[in-house]
Design an enzyme around this catalytic site. Structure first.
Site, PDB file in Angstrom:
ATOM      1  N   ASP A   1     -21.243  30.446 -28.808  1.00  0.00           N
ATOM      2  CA  ASP A   1     -19.870  29.826 -28.536  1.00  0.00           C
ATOM      3  C   ASP A   1     -18.815  30.478 -29.386  1.00  0.00           C
ATOM      4  OD1 ASP A   1     -18.576  27.392 -27.278  1.00  0.00           O
ATOM      5  OD2 ASP A   1     -17.933  26.859 -29.429  1.00  0.00           O
TER       6      ASP A   1
ATOM      7  N   CYS B   1      -6.772  21.074 -26.777  1.00  0.00           N
ATOM      8  CA  CYS B   1      -6.884  22.741 -26.853  1.00  0.00           C
ATOM      9  C   CYS B   1      -5.251  22.948 -26.501  1.00  0.00           C
ATOM     10  CB  CYS B   1      -7.854  23.314 -25.753  1.00  0.00           C
ATOM     11  SG  CYS B   1      -7.652  25.094 -25.845  1.00  0.00           S
TER      12      CYS B   1
ATOM     13  N   VAL C   1     -11.100  27.675 -20.194  1.00  0.00           N
ATOM     14  CA  VAL C   1     -10.475  28.009 -21.064  1.00  0.00           C
ATOM     15  C   VAL C   1      -9.046  27.399 -20.902  1.00  0.00           C
ATOM     16  CG1 VAL C   1      -9.122  30.016 -22.029  1.00  0.00           C
ATOM     17  CG2 VAL C   1     -11.284  30.421 -21.153  1.00  0.00           C
ATOM     18  N   GLY C   2      -8.921  26.321 -22.216  1.00  0.00           N
ATOM     19  CA  GLY C   2      -7.495  25.539 -22.243  1.00  0.00           C
ATOM     20  C   GLY C   2      -7.521  24.496 -21.655  1.00  0.00           C
TER      21      GLY C   2
ATOM     22  N   ALA D   1     -14.075  30.710 -28.095  1.00  0.00           N
ATOM     23  CA  ALA D   1     -12.816  30.297 -27.087  1.00  0.00           C
ATOM     24  C   ALA D   1     -12.838  31.265 -25.939  1.00  0.00           C
ATOM     25  CB  ALA D   1     -11.778  30.101 -27.787  1.00  0.00           C
TER      26      ALA D   1
END
Length: 478
Positions: free
Chosen positions: A245, A302, A296-297, A247
């Site tokens: 893991d 986040c 992502v995001g 990001a």
């Protein structure tokens, strides 16, 4: 899945941007829908709890696995802690819950601190391993906090031998003063507890179990340090799923970490991420991953998109990545961005085999944090993102003070957030009921009896913001 009327969106879409069109259905009941997944993770409902420090712990892992889901322990935990959690979870019963345990000499203060570690709302007072009373929070009101629990515990409660059919437990509790049955072993020692709702759930859900019939649990490893060594240790500890893991999953360092772990042939599914494109998905799968994490995001904690402008609307990301994975006979998990059961259903319709949930589950009794109350006496738990300054500080505790300070400057996440608890539905099982009920209903509307059929048959349309707003209930009128 196909878009309504052959429409091809000219821009990427979030879950709010889309809806599912009802279809002719011969699925008569929600209970005729099989929510088992097909990606090798062993889940019997499509729910995976994200590897967040404020969400994923051993209580969460036990409870979620008992209902068919899977918890991924965070990468920041020491190996010894992971080993302890795995041993704990795999020793738990598949039906009855682990009790909050007190001794007769514990104080009321101890009781009020511990009762809310579990959703069943009571603590069992035991002497020499045998249950002698139950303590509820209401029993502790108006009492000096140093009072011994033996003085406030009730002895009027239902008991039954371990192995009693859950339906019989339900019947025994129908007129009981406390909605909790205490289960005992043959020698009279405490085995666990079961509520009426728990008895019902035992007949609805199928636990996620390993080859030896024990509850499943997963764990994450980062891409820095001795990745192979930690992955090997996690596998030896008994984890059922391993997650590589970071990001930004589409980078050389991640690909090298995946290849390294895959070469160990650990015999468990290897999940890797995060990515948002077909190209990134293919690279991670070709490196050795069996499942790719997409997102992502989109997560509530986040700040990546606002900090960097990097990411992609989640529905489109899942749709594209799932399509790419399917061509390689592999799978994706949709990671982040779900706020409602409909979002979970849409992620599954787009092709995800499981949906990862983080912040939504932070505000539950089973999450690791302590229960706190705001100035209005409303219960909440604290949550924070795994790329936040708070998480970075915890992750770099072994670094020099200078290196820790330097890394803390580059955070991409919320360090402090309050996730409120619904006092009447504060357990993670309540949320799982909510989510799976919605997904089951989605399947009946589409005419799907399995998750694979949901993806195959779903017809998705694109809507305006007003279209999404129209779907919100108005409990207070307008």
């Amino acid at each position: 899945m196909r878009f309504l009327d052959g429409h091809q969106p000219r821009f990427d879409l979030t879950y709010k941007d889309v809806f599912i069109v009802p279809h002719r259905s011969d699925v008569a009941s929600r209970f005729d829908v099989d929510l088992s997944t097909y990606d090798g993770s062993g889940t019997t409902i499509p729910v995976v709890v994200a590897n967040m420090t404020t969400v994923a712990g051993q209580r969460m892992a036990e409870t979620v696995a008992r209902r068919g889901g899977l918890v991924i322990l965070p990468q920041d935990l020491p190996i010894a802690t992971v080993q302890q959690a795995v041993e704990f979870v795999k020793s738990r019963d598949l039906v009855i819950d682990t009790p909050v345990l007190l001794t007769p000499n514990d104080s009321v203060s101890d009781a009020t601190t511990l009762i809310h570690k579990r959703a069943h709302g009571v603590a069992v007072v035991a002497f020499e391993g045998r249950p002698i009373g139950l303590v509820r929070e209401s029993s502790c009101l108006g009492v000096d906090r140093f009072t011994r629990v033996r003085d406030v515990a009730t002895t009027d409660f239902v008991t039954a031998p371990v192995g009693t059919d859950p339906r019989k437990i339900f019947d025994l509790l129908e007129h009981a003063p406390i909605d909790v049955a205490v289960l005992t072993n043959a020698d009279g020692t405490l085995a666990g507890v079961l509520t009426r709702t728990g008895a019902i759930r035992a007949g609805i859900y199928t636990p996620a179990t390993d080859a030896r019939g024990r509850l499943r649990i997963g764990a994450a490893v980062g891409i820095n340090g001795d990745v192979a060594g930690k992955a090997q240790s996690l596998a030896e500890a008994g984890v059922d799923v391993l997650v590589v893991d970071t990001a930004h999953g589409y980078q050389v360092k991640t690909l090298e970490a995946i290849k390294c772990v895959a070469s160990l042939n650990l015999g468990v599914p290897l999940v890797a991420g995060n990515v948002v494109s077909a190209e990134g998905t293919r690279e991670l799968l070709n490196a050795g991953a069996t499942i790719v994490k997409v997102g992502v995001g989109p997560g509530a904690m986040c700040t990546t998109r606002m900090m960097t402008g990097v990411g992609r609307p989640q529905f489109s990301a899942v749709l594209e990545c799932a399509s790419a994975a399917r061509k390689l006979n592999r799978h994706v998990w949709a990671d982040g961005g779900v706020r409602h059961p409909r979002d979970v259903a849409l992620a599954l319709a787009a092709g995800a085999s499981n949906v990862m949930i983080g912040s939504w589950f932070a505000g539950t009794y089973e999450s690791p944090g302590d229960l706190m109350r705001d100035r209005h006496d409303q219960p909440y738990k604290e949550s924070y993102g795994m790329a936040s300054k708070r998480a970075v500080v915890a992750r770099t505790v072994a670094d020099s003070s200078f290196d820790r300070a330097r890394k803390a400057l580059f955070d991409e996440g919320i360090s402090t957030s309050r996730m409120g608890l619904d006092p009447d539905h504060g357990g993670v099982e309540d949320l799982i009921d909510h989510i799976t009920s919605g997904v089951r209903s989605t399947c009946t509307y589409v005419g799907a009896s399995t998750l694979a059929e949901l993806h195959e048959k779903a017809v998705v349309g694109v809507q305006s913001a007003a279209g999404f707003a129209e779907g919100h209930p108005l409990p207070s009128g307008w």
